[in-house]
Structure formats: structure tokens, C-alpha cells
Write an enzyme that holds these catalytic residues in place. Structure first.
Site, PDB file in Angstrom:
ATOM      1  N   SER B  10       0.840  -1.203   0.000  1.00 40.15           N
ATOM      2  CA  SER B  10       0.000   0.000   0.000  1.00 40.15           C
ATOM      3  C   SER B  10       0.871   1.247   0.000  1.00 40.15           C
ATOM      4  O   SER B  10       1.443   1.593  -1.036  1.00 40.15           O
ATOM      5  CB  SER B  10      -1.012  -0.006   1.154  1.00 40.15           C
ATOM      6  OG  SER B  10      -0.408   0.215   2.395  1.00 40.15           O
ATOM      7  N   HIS B  37      -2.941  -0.858  -2.896  1.00 35.71           N
ATOM      8  CA  HIS B  37      -3.998   0.036  -2.383  1.00 35.71           C
ATOM      9  C   HIS B  37      -3.760   1.423  -2.935  1.00 35.71           C
ATOM     10  O   HIS B  37      -2.687   1.981  -2.776  1.00 35.71           O
ATOM     11  CB  HIS B  37      -3.931   0.134  -0.861  1.00 35.71           C
ATOM     12  CG  HIS B  37      -4.240  -1.142  -0.158  1.00 35.71           C
ATOM     13  ND1 HIS B  37      -3.879  -1.366   1.133  1.00 35.71           N
ATOM     14  CD2 HIS B  37      -4.884  -2.258  -0.558  1.00 35.71           C
ATOM     15  CE1 HIS B  37      -4.281  -2.567   1.510  1.00 35.71           C
ATOM     16  NE2 HIS B  37      -4.885  -3.141   0.488  1.00 35.71           N
ATOM     17  N   ASP B 130      -3.377  -5.139   6.178  1.00 38.77           N
ATOM     18  CA  ASP B 130      -3.897  -6.071   5.180  1.00 38.77           C
ATOM     19  C   ASP B 130      -2.752  -6.963   4.684  1.00 38.77           C
ATOM     20  O   ASP B 130      -1.613  -6.513   4.595  1.00 38.77           O
ATOM     21  CB  ASP B 130      -4.497  -5.247   4.020  1.00 38.77           C
ATOM     22  CG  ASP B 130      -5.308  -6.103   3.051  1.00 38.77           C
ATOM     23  OD1 ASP B 130      -5.715  -7.211   3.432  1.00 38.77           O
ATOM     24  OD2 ASP B 130      -5.522  -5.639   1.915  1.00 38.77           O
TER      25      ASP B 130
END
Ligand SMILES: C[S@@+](CC[C@H](N)C(=O)[O-])C[C@H]1O[C@@H](n2cnc3c(N)ncnc32)[C@H](O)[C@@H]1O
Lengths: 291, 188
Positions: B10, B37, B130
Site C-alpha cells: 500500500s 492500495h 492487510d
């Protein structure tokens, strides 16, 4: 839009269990079909497995076989399971560019029709149907349009019928509406009350909300336009082809088909039976093939 | 024999991916599947750039598309990317997982189901949690796991979450990940 639980996470399946789970999954889907008539056998397996493993975890069940036992003998539990499998996330004017393209490329053709019939398949809680109705109203087409809005899920259809949504979402929807080329203010179309908004009955006057399963139910009307956005992604290739066949049979000559912006006809048998009106926005037109 | 690579990242991810992919040679042929992300932003220009700078076809993964060699796939913004057991992709607008859509966990878990021990999972820089559980799933299915060294990563939360959860096969500085990947892909 149903609110999202923020702490959602995956519940991993161990490798020892995985192969057996695949067998159990097939058996479960067969059982659900035989007992309740809902056919999920050709839905995306990854999606089904993820959702079912979440359910196992929440209900403290070890195996899908145990889950199947409960589903077969407990109708209430089956309702819960149906909810688990359904994804109803939606919004008004989702993908504003799509609506802008729709206005530009489809509306002008619709204007040449005396009477317009629309099938909105997989309409979820209805935000998308009201979005379409607003555009048709602004283009002076709504009065001569009949919209059939359908979904497999009866409880989302209830919400859709009422046309009541949370006020919280309106800021986003207002922005989407503007980007989609809205000609006024979104707030012209609803009244607010205690954190909720109610969409005008004048919008839904010509909408019939009905329960229809794309997998097991057939053609019910000849229409000029089909909206089916973000539904086909939950189906495998075989089922996508079957449902596209249903759409093709339901569309009038040169009828329009609008898919979600990450869906396409590219990996299906229907690529050559439709022509792209706007390739990027996934707006297609059924080709007229003389018999 | 390794058949695919799954990568999650991300914050700082664009730069990290650019670095990693540009170190992979023409001979590298495995499909690479990436969740980055990026919020609601468009990734088209980033993909165009990567297409020019690497030896691979770089594209957004499409629903029902079959996974091919020498191709780098990115999850489309705002959709979960899943791998199906016929080696094709499916997309989903399902709710967010770990506050994220696309979620790295979803890609990692569904890839592990399909590729089992023939998968390499890589977790790079990022500022949320995540991907850690998904990476552990890859390991449990016999796949190889690589985590970017949290000490030197641009943002450490994401790689740290993995190293705190379990012991990945390799914890490496970003510069060394491409070489490890080559080595793993050449083993049989
Ligand atoms: C993600 S929502 C899409 C909502 C809306 N079209 C949009 O794009 O914002 C998918 C909808 O498809 C419905 N659906 C799933 N399977 C169906 C089926 N077999 N027949 C009819 N509707 C179905 C679900 O109940 C859900 O409301």
C-alpha cells in the site's frame, strides 16, 4: 447502501480441509438447489468459499457438511445463508462517467421511440434505478418509459420500493450526480426527514419492482434497454453465457445492454453478437442479424 | 515448480513495485498478480509507465480473464481480485476487508487455494495490516513467502504485521527481492 462492518477479515481454510471443502461445497450447492430451488452452482467459487467460511466462523461450525445439515432442516438459517451469499453494495450514479456516456450515446436513440421499456436486472436496493429515472426525467423520457427493476433478493427490493435512503450518503451521491451531467440539484428529487431521504414518487411511478432470478427464471418482456451492472462478475463463464443469452432474447432489435465498468463481453460467447457503443463504459447494442 | 507470484503493498507501493519489476529480466516469465492500495484513484497512467519500463505486459486484471505468463496483473481500484480454480480471475464489489478493497488478503487466500505450493507471496511496504493473514495462508499451503524488511521499508506496519504473525521464509530489503524471486522461479 448497507453499512460496512469495518473489522471484516478473512477466515483462512487450512490446506488439509481445502480439498474436502471443495467436495462439500458442490454437495451443499446441490442440496440448496434441490431443497429451495436457488441455484448457486455456477457462481464464482472463490466468492462462495470466502462467504461460506465467514459463516462457518461466525456460527462456530467446523465443516460445510454441518452447515448443510442446518440449511436443509432450518428454513430460517437458510434465509441467513442467502444473505451471506448476496452482495448488494450499490450507490447512486456509481461510475459517473458511465452515466455521462449513457446520456450522450443512448438517450438520443431512446428519444426516437414512442414508448420505452427498460429491464433493470440485479437492481439491489434501488439507488441505480432512481439514478436512471432521474436521467430519463431530465431528458423528458420518463413519462413514456416503463422500468422493470428486478433482483433475486426480496428484502433489497423492499428497500428499493420505498426509496428511502440514509442522508449520510447524499453528499457522495450529489457529487456523482454532478459528474454524471446532472442538470439540477439531486436534492430536487427527494425530501429529507430525520437523517433519511425519500425519493419522489413521481420517479417511481413507472417502475415495477419484481423478484426475478436470472439463473432460473426466463424472459418476461421485450425491452429496449437492459441495465445489469456488477452482477455478472459473481457468475462463472458458463452462467455468464447463459444469462447473456437471456438478455439477448429479451432485447428488441438494436436494444442496448449496459454492464458494470469492469465487466465485458470479451470472454463470453456474445462478443460478436453485440456492438460496442462505448467500449470503455461497457455500453453495447445488440446486432441485428437477419434470419 | 513455481507457477505464479502474488504481491501486496500500500503506502509507498508504487515506488516499490517499480523498483522490483524493473529488476526482473526478460527471461522471467511467471505471471505476477498485484494488489496495490490506491483508493479510488485511477492506475492507468502508472500501468502505462510500467509497460514501457519492464519486459512484461502490464494490465488491469479483467473478470474471467485466464492468467497468462509474462504478464503483470493489477487489481482494478475498488474491486477485490480473486483467483478461481480454473486459473482465471474474478472480481467482486464485496465489502471491504481490513478497510481495503481491493484487499491483499483476498488475493493471497484465493491464490493459495488455486496455486498451493506453486506460489510465491510477497508483502511490501504499507501502512495498514492487510495481507499478513493471507500471506500466512500462502505459507500453510506450501507456497514461499517473502516480506520486505520492515526496518528498511518505506512504511513498516504492513510488513511488520506479517513478521509478528509468523515467520516468513525470507525477510529481505527491497533491492534483494527480485534476485530471490528469480532464484525461486528457477528451482524445480
Ligand atoms: C453488487 S449488486 C449490484 C447492484 C447495482 N446493479 C450496482 O451495480 O450498483 C448485485 C445484485 O445482484 C443480485 N443478484 C445476484 N444473483 C442474482 C440472480 N441470480 N438473479 C437476480 N439478481 C441477482 C444481488 O441480489 C445484488 O442485489
Amino acid at each position: 447502501m448497507p453499512s460496512e462492518t469495518k473489522n471484516d477479515r478473512i477466515f483462512p481454510v487450512s490446506p488439509e480441509k481445502n480439498d474436502t471443502q471443495n467436495i462439500e461445497l458442490d454437495l451443499l450447492l446441490q442440496a440448496v438447489f434441490l431443497k429451495y430451488g436457488y441455484d448457486f452452482r455456477n457462481y464464482s467459487k472463490a466468492h462462495l468459499k470466502r462467504r461460506i467460511n465467514q459463516r462457518l466462523n461466525i456460527s462456530n461450525l467446523e465443516t460445510i457438511s454441518e452447515l448443510q445439515n442446518k440449511i436443509l432442516w432450518d428454513k430460517e438459517f437458510f434465509r441467513l445463508f442467502l444473505k451471506d451469499l448476496s452482495i448488494n453494495v450499490t450507490e447512486m450514479f456509481r461510475d459517473p462517467d458511465f452515466y455521462a456516456a449513457f446520456r450522450e450515446k443512448v438517450v438520443s436513440v431512446l428519444k426516437t421511440y414512442a414508448h420505452i421499456k427498460v429491464w433493470h436486472a440485479g437492481c439491489a436496493t434501488g439507488e441505480e434505478v432512481y439514478s436512471l429515472a432521474i436521467i430519463l426525467k431530465e431528458e423528458n423520457l420518463l413519462a413514456r418509459t416503463q422500468i422493470y427493476a428486478t433482483d433475486i433478493n426480496k428484502s433489497v427490493l423492499e428497500t428499493a420500493k420505498q426509496g428511502i435512503y440514509s442522508k449520510k450518503e447524499m453528499e457522495l451521491y450529489e457529487r456523482n450526480y454532478k459528474e454524471a451531467g446532472g442538470k439540477g440539484e439531486l436534492s430536487n428529487y427527494y425530501t429529507s426527514k430525520y437523517g433519511s431521504v425519500l425519493f419522489d414518487k413521481s420517479l417511481s411511478k413507472n417502475i415495477v419492482f419484481a423478484d426475478h432470478n436470472l439463473v432460473t427464471d426466463g424472459v418476461f418482456a421485450e425491452v429496449h434497454l437492459i441495465f445489469c451492472r456488477n452482477v455478472l462478475i459473481y457468475f462463472d463463464k458458463l452462467l455468464q453465457n447463459k444469462v447473456l443469452g437471456l438478455f439477448s432474447d429479451s432485447l428488441a432489435k438494436r436494444g442496448f445492454l449496459c454492464l458494470g465498468t469492469k465487466e465485458s463481453l470479451k470472454f463470453t460467447d456474445y462478443e460478436n453478437k453485440f456492438q460496442a457503443v462505448d467500449k470503455k463504459m461497457r455500453i453495447y447494442k445488440k446486432l441485428y442479424i437477419p434470419k | 515448480m513455481i507457477k505464479a507470484v502474488a504481491i501486496g503493498t500500500s503506502y509507498g507501493g508504487m515506488e516499490a513495485i517499480r523498483t522490483l519489476l524493473s529488476k526482473l529480466p526478460d527471461s522471467f516469465h511467471l505471471p505476477v498478480i498485484i494488489v496495490l492500495h490506491i483508493g479510488n484513484n485511477n492506475i492507468t497512467s502508472f500501468l502505462t509507465q510500467l509497460n514501457k519500463k519492464t519486459y512484461f505486459t502490464v494490465k488491469e486484471a479483467e473478470d474471467k480473464e485466464t492468467i497468462r505468463e509474462k504478464t503483470v496483473y493489477f487489481a482494478p481500484p475498488n474491486y477485490h481480485l480473486q483467483v478461481e480454480d480454473d486459473y482465471s480471475f474474478s472480481l467482486s464489489t464485496d465489502k471491504k476487508i481490513n478497510y481495503s478493497r481491493p484487499s491483499i488478503d483476498v488475493l493471497f487466500e484465493t491464490s493459495a487455494w488455486t496455486f498451493k505450493e506453486r506460489l510465491v507471496g510477497i508483502l511490501l511496504t504499507g501502512s495498514n495490516y492487510d495481507g499478513a493473514r493471507g500471506l500466512l495462508t500462502i505459507k500453510k499451503y506450501g507456497g514461499k513467502t517473502i516480506v520486505e524488511n520492515p526496518e528498511t521499508a518505506f512504511a513498516q506496519s504492513m510488513p511488520s504485521a506479517a513478521t509478528e504473525l509468523f515467520e516468513p521464509d525470507y525477510v529481505l530489503d527491497l533491492e534483494n527481492i527480485a534476485d530471490k524471486l528469480l532464484e525461486l522461479s528457477n528451482e524445480s
